[in-house]
Design a protein around this motif. Sequence first.
Motif, PDB file in Angstrom:
ATOM      1  N   GLN A   1     -30.716-108.469  39.175  1.00 17.99           N
ATOM      2  CA  GLN A   1     -30.808-109.082  40.499  1.00 17.99           C
ATOM      3  C   GLN A   1     -31.135-108.072  41.595  1.00 17.99           C
ATOM      4  O   GLN A   1     -31.603-108.455  42.661  1.00 17.99           O
ATOM      5  CB  GLN A   1     -29.503-109.794  40.855  1.00 17.99           C
ATOM      6  CG  GLN A   1     -29.141-110.949  39.934  1.00 17.99           C
ATOM      7  CD  GLN A   1     -27.847-111.616  40.349  1.00 17.99           C
ATOM      8  OE1 GLN A   1     -27.183-111.173  41.294  1.00 17.99           O
ATOM      9  NE2 GLN A   1     -27.480-112.691  39.653  1.00 17.99           N
TER      10      GLN A   1
ATOM     11  N   ASN B   1     -28.461-115.496  52.780  1.00 12.86           N
ATOM     12  CA  ASN B   1     -28.473-115.503  51.309  1.00 12.86           C
ATOM     13  C   ASN B   1     -28.453-114.085  50.739  1.00 12.86           C
ATOM     14  O   ASN B   1     -27.698-113.772  49.814  1.00 12.86           O
ATOM     15  CB  ASN B   1     -29.713-116.245  50.812  1.00 12.86           C
ATOM     16  CG  ASN B   1     -29.736-117.686  51.247  1.00 12.86           C
ATOM     17  OD1 ASN B   1     -28.674-118.300  51.439  1.00 12.86           O
ATOM     18  ND2 ASN B   1     -30.926-118.252  51.429  1.00 12.86           N
ATOM     19  N   VAL B   2     -29.297-113.205  51.322  1.00 16.30           N
ATOM     20  CA  VAL B   2     -29.366-111.832  50.821  1.00 16.30           C
ATOM     21  C   VAL B   2     -28.057-111.098  51.090  1.00 16.30           C
ATOM     22  O   VAL B   2     -27.559-110.354  50.235  1.00 16.30           O
ATOM     23  CB  VAL B   2     -30.555-111.101  51.474  1.00 16.30           C
ATOM     24  CG1 VAL B   2     -30.536-109.618  51.112  1.00 16.30           C
ATOM     25  CG2 VAL B   2     -31.869-111.728  51.029  1.00 16.30           C
TER      26      VAL B   2
ATOM     27  N   ASN C   1     -20.313-108.200  42.283  1.00 14.20           N
ATOM     28  CA  ASN C   1     -21.017-108.144  41.005  1.00 14.20           C
ATOM     29  C   ASN C   1     -22.366-107.446  41.088  1.00 14.20           C
ATOM     30  O   ASN C   1     -23.020-107.240  40.059  1.00 14.20           O
ATOM     31  CB  ASN C   1     -21.230-109.569  40.466  1.00 14.20           C
ATOM     32  CG  ASN C   1     -19.912-110.290  40.214  1.00 14.20           C
ATOM     33  OD1 ASN C   1     -18.929-109.653  39.820  1.00 14.20           O
ATOM     34  ND2 ASN C   1     -19.894-111.600  40.445  1.00 14.20           N
ATOM     35  N   ILE C   2     -22.817-107.102  42.315  1.00  7.79           N
ATOM     36  CA  ILE C   2     -24.116-106.464  42.469  1.00  7.79           C
ATOM     37  C   ILE C   2     -24.084-105.029  41.950  1.00  7.79           C
ATOM     38  O   ILE C   2     -23.126-104.287  42.176  1.00  7.79           O
ATOM     39  CB  ILE C   2     -24.563-106.493  43.951  1.00  7.79           C
ATOM     40  CG1 ILE C   2     -26.022-106.061  44.072  1.00  7.79           C
ATOM     41  CG2 ILE C   2     -23.654-105.620  44.800  1.00  7.79           C
ATOM     42  CD1 ILE C   2     -26.974-107.018  43.460  1.00  7.79           C
TER      43      ILE C   2
ATOM     44  N   SER D   1     -21.918-108.868  47.307  1.00  6.50           N
ATOM     45  CA  SER D   1     -21.123-109.420  46.210  1.00  6.50           C
ATOM     46  C   SER D   1     -20.563-108.290  45.350  1.00  6.50           C
ATOM     47  O   SER D   1     -21.246-107.272  45.122  1.00  6.50           O
ATOM     48  CB  SER D   1     -21.994-110.356  45.363  1.00  6.50           C
ATOM     49  OG  SER D   1     -21.268-110.782  44.232  1.00  6.50           O
TER      50      SER D   1
ATOM     51  N   LEU E   1     -33.891-108.548  44.709  1.00  2.19           N
ATOM     52  CA  LEU E   1     -33.229-108.619  46.012  1.00  2.19           C
ATOM     53  C   LEU E   1     -33.803-107.564  46.958  1.00  2.19           C
ATOM     54  O   LEU E   1     -34.036-107.836  48.151  1.00  2.19           O
ATOM     55  CB  LEU E   1     -31.727-108.423  45.822  1.00  2.19           C
ATOM     56  CG  LEU E   1     -30.822-108.726  47.027  1.00  2.19           C
ATOM     57  CD1 LEU E   1     -30.934-110.187  47.410  1.00  2.19           C
ATOM     58  CD2 LEU E   1     -29.377-108.369  46.704  1.00  2.19           C
TER      59      LEU E   1
ATOM     60  N   SER F   1     -25.079-112.301  51.371  1.00  2.00           N
ATOM     61  CA  SER F   1     -24.009-112.774  50.478  1.00  2.00           C
ATOM     62  C   SER F   1     -24.164-112.201  49.076  1.00  2.00           C
ATOM     63  O   SER F   1     -23.186-111.815  48.432  1.00  2.00           O
ATOM     64  CB  SER F   1     -24.014-114.306  50.440  1.00  2.00           C
ATOM     65  OG  SER F   1     -25.255-114.780  49.930  1.00  2.00           O
ATOM     66  N   LYS F   2     -25.395-112.125  48.604  1.00  2.00           N
ATOM     67  CA  LYS F   2     -25.628-111.546  47.274  1.00  2.00           C
ATOM     68  C   LYS F   2     -25.458-110.039  47.276  1.00  2.00           C
ATOM     69  O   LYS F   2     -24.952-109.449  46.321  1.00  2.00           O
ATOM     70  CB  LYS F   2     -27.022-111.911  46.771  1.00  2.00           C
ATOM     71  CG  LYS F   2     -27.217-113.395  46.529  1.00  2.00           C
ATOM     72  CD  LYS F   2     -28.642-113.683  46.058  1.00  2.00           C
ATOM     73  CE  LYS F   2     -28.842-115.169  45.826  1.00  2.00           C
ATOM     74  NZ  LYS F   2     -30.228-115.476  45.391  1.00  2.00           N
ATOM     75  N   PHE F   3     -25.872-109.426  48.377  1.00  2.60           N
ATOM     76  CA  PHE F   3     -25.862-107.965  48.407  1.00  2.60           C
ATOM     77  C   PHE F   3     -24.435-107.416  48.490  1.00  2.60           C
ATOM     78  O   PHE F   3     -24.141-106.359  47.928  1.00  2.60           O
ATOM     79  CB  PHE F   3     -26.689-107.482  49.607  1.00  2.60           C
ATOM     80  CG  PHE F   3     -27.052-106.038  49.542  1.00  2.60           C
ATOM     81  CD1 PHE F   3     -28.107-105.624  48.727  1.00  2.60           C
ATOM     82  CD2 PHE F   3     -26.353-105.094  50.269  1.00  2.60           C
ATOM     83  CE1 PHE F   3     -28.433-104.300  48.661  1.00  2.60           C
ATOM     84  CE2 PHE F   3     -26.690-103.764  50.197  1.00  2.60           C
ATOM     85  CZ  PHE F   3     -27.731-103.355  49.392  1.00  2.60           C
TER      86      PHE F   3
END
Length: 781
Positions: A206, A190-191, A199-200, A197, A210, A193-195
């Motif tokens: 976020q 999860n991290v 858009n980060i 991204s 995170l 994929s968000k990291f």
Amino acid sequence: MASTAIPESGAIFRGYNFANMWEQNAPLMEEQKTAISSLSRAIAERPYPPNLVGVELLAQEQCLVKDGSAMISQNDVVEEAGIDVVLVNTHQFYKWFTDLESAMKSETEEKYRLYVNTLVERIQLCDGILEQVDDTLNLFNELQLLQQSVAIKTKTLHDACDRLLLEKQRLIDFAEALRIKLNYFDELENVSSKFYSPNISLGNGQFLPLLKRIDDCISYFENNPQYAESGVHLVKFRQLQSRALGMIRTHVLSVLKTVSAQVQAAVRGSGSNKASIAEGVEASVIYVRFKAAASELKPILEEMESRSSRKEYAYAIHECHKMYCEQRLSLVKGIVQQRISEFALKESLPSLTRSGCAYLMQVCQLEHQLFDHFFPSSSTDVSSMTPLIDPLCTYLYDTLRPKLIYQANLDSLCELVDILKVEVLGDQLSRCGESLAGLRPTLQRILEDIHERLTFCARTHIRDEIANYRPSDGDLNYPARLEQLTEKASDNSGENNSDIFRTWYPPLEKTVSYLSKLYHCLEPAVFTGLAQEAVEFCSISIQNASKVISKKSSPMDGQLFLIKNLLILREQIAPFDIEFSVTHKELDFSHLLEHLRRILRGQASVFDWSRSTSLALTLSPRILESQIDAKKELEKSLKTTCEEFIMSVTKLIVDPMLSFVTKVTAVKAALASGAPDKRQDPVLAKPLRSQAFASPEKMTELIQKVSNALQQELPKVMAKMKLYLQNPSTRMILLKPIKTNIIEAHVQLQTLIKTEYLPDEVHGIGMLSSPDLQSQIDNLL
């Protein structure tokens, strides 16, 4: 009433009939009847006792036999008691009385027998009831056993249910714990994929949550290395953390460079802003733009500072400090350097030091305030701003050091020490606190350089102006110099005497002056060494000058000159709270030649390393320690000089007496030794008064000579002492032993004269008595 009051019992009725018959057979007298009548009247109004009331007895009997038992009626009793009995003799009476008792006993037993029958019936009834109760209790016991059996089965069922509930809850907790632990493993995907991204960014909301989740996962895997694949996940999370911290550093550097470029553009656009920091304009563009940038970076920097206990964040914060200091230094270094250069061109060294330190303190205070906007938690650490403060302080240090190297004036160097030690380090830095703590190392370094230069210059001055001082003719023109100064002081008696230091020997004046200046400027250990050297060289210089004055003027002038200056030197160094004792260590190679000779003779071996004659021991120097106490040496020299002066004055006045006493003592010693040649000498065999050198005329001449010397020389000595020694107590200290010596010499001679001369001769010699002599000396003093 009378008939109803009589008891209805049969036995009582028979007793009543017997009484009547007894009354007839044995009549009473009139007196007895009167007494009975009186007694009857007296008790007529009193009721019968309860046990004699017939109605109440009858009621009680009816209550006892209310269940249907046969009762004896009153008529039966009457009929039973209605037996007519005629008693003729005693035997009949006793028989009748026995029958009466039997009848009464039978009647009483009948009543109790009825009671017994009633009780037996009641007991039988109770036995039947008890049997029924026993049956009921047996049924109740059976019911109770059944209830206990049901209760046990119910409790067993409840316990089983509770165990099942506990087991269920344990399984739920285990599943929840397992799910929580697995969440840390699942969080990697999860991290990641968000990291990664697109858009980060640090600007959105976020990034910080995170980053916190990454830290939590890292802490979890560090604390639980026993789980499978824990090490793999730890490495991956640390990579994510390193990437996040890299993004933070990049963002901070980008913001700082952007604001620095804006400030430089604003400064280039307005020439007046170049000196804003030098003038202390806190709201200038150099600070306002950076404060705006601080509001943008503050959430991220505060989050990092809150986690500074972790080494990764501590290093990242250190990198941010370094980047911040580099950007700030690029803005302010030119202005600081320009301002310090202006100070150096316009001001002297003390003014430059004072102005430069004040300016740097202003700059450091402003920079500390700005740094606190960016890093509030790190601003208390002095080392955080070291990359910024040290280069700024170096500009001042590089400007001052060349000037310090060429500075040889002790007054200027002492003033610099006072500025740095008292004004800057002692007052201003202590008052401002931690905001200026970064200046302290550089200022302390400057102060140490000043101490080093001051120590070197002080040693040079002590060597050149004290130890190697070459006095001029005017410096040694004693006592003429003192006489001139005394005349000048008497002409200007209404003014302050400012020529007191001119009477001092120049090395003495310079020694006192140097020590007074250096006492509060140097460390105690350094000052002790300098003070010991200065006092030692000054004492030697004064003694050398005293020898020259003794040759040019008189020995007394040399002695008084030495006493005067040594007393002043001792008095002036007394306030210094130091020990004038220094231990000197020297290397002694004097034993080297002897050891080499022994080796050359073959008495010792060069390669014998175990014996005391080995080459290693031969070439090893001896360390000789010698302790020199300049203050004690000064006291010793002063004491010796005072003793020499006292003896010289004593000899000047009573030398003839001392010579005569010495000669007489030698003659008596020769006679007492018993040598035959001396006893046969006609000259020595004569009495003392017959000797040519000891005739009364010679003695009178000797006494007159001493008296003349006392009258003429002692006032001269007093005049010289007043010229050299202005303190009356000091003069009295020296005159007291002189006076004692003169009186003792007179006493010795007077004792000798009284022993060896006739009374007429003693009177003709005319020697003063001790009280008269003492009075004469006191008048002369």
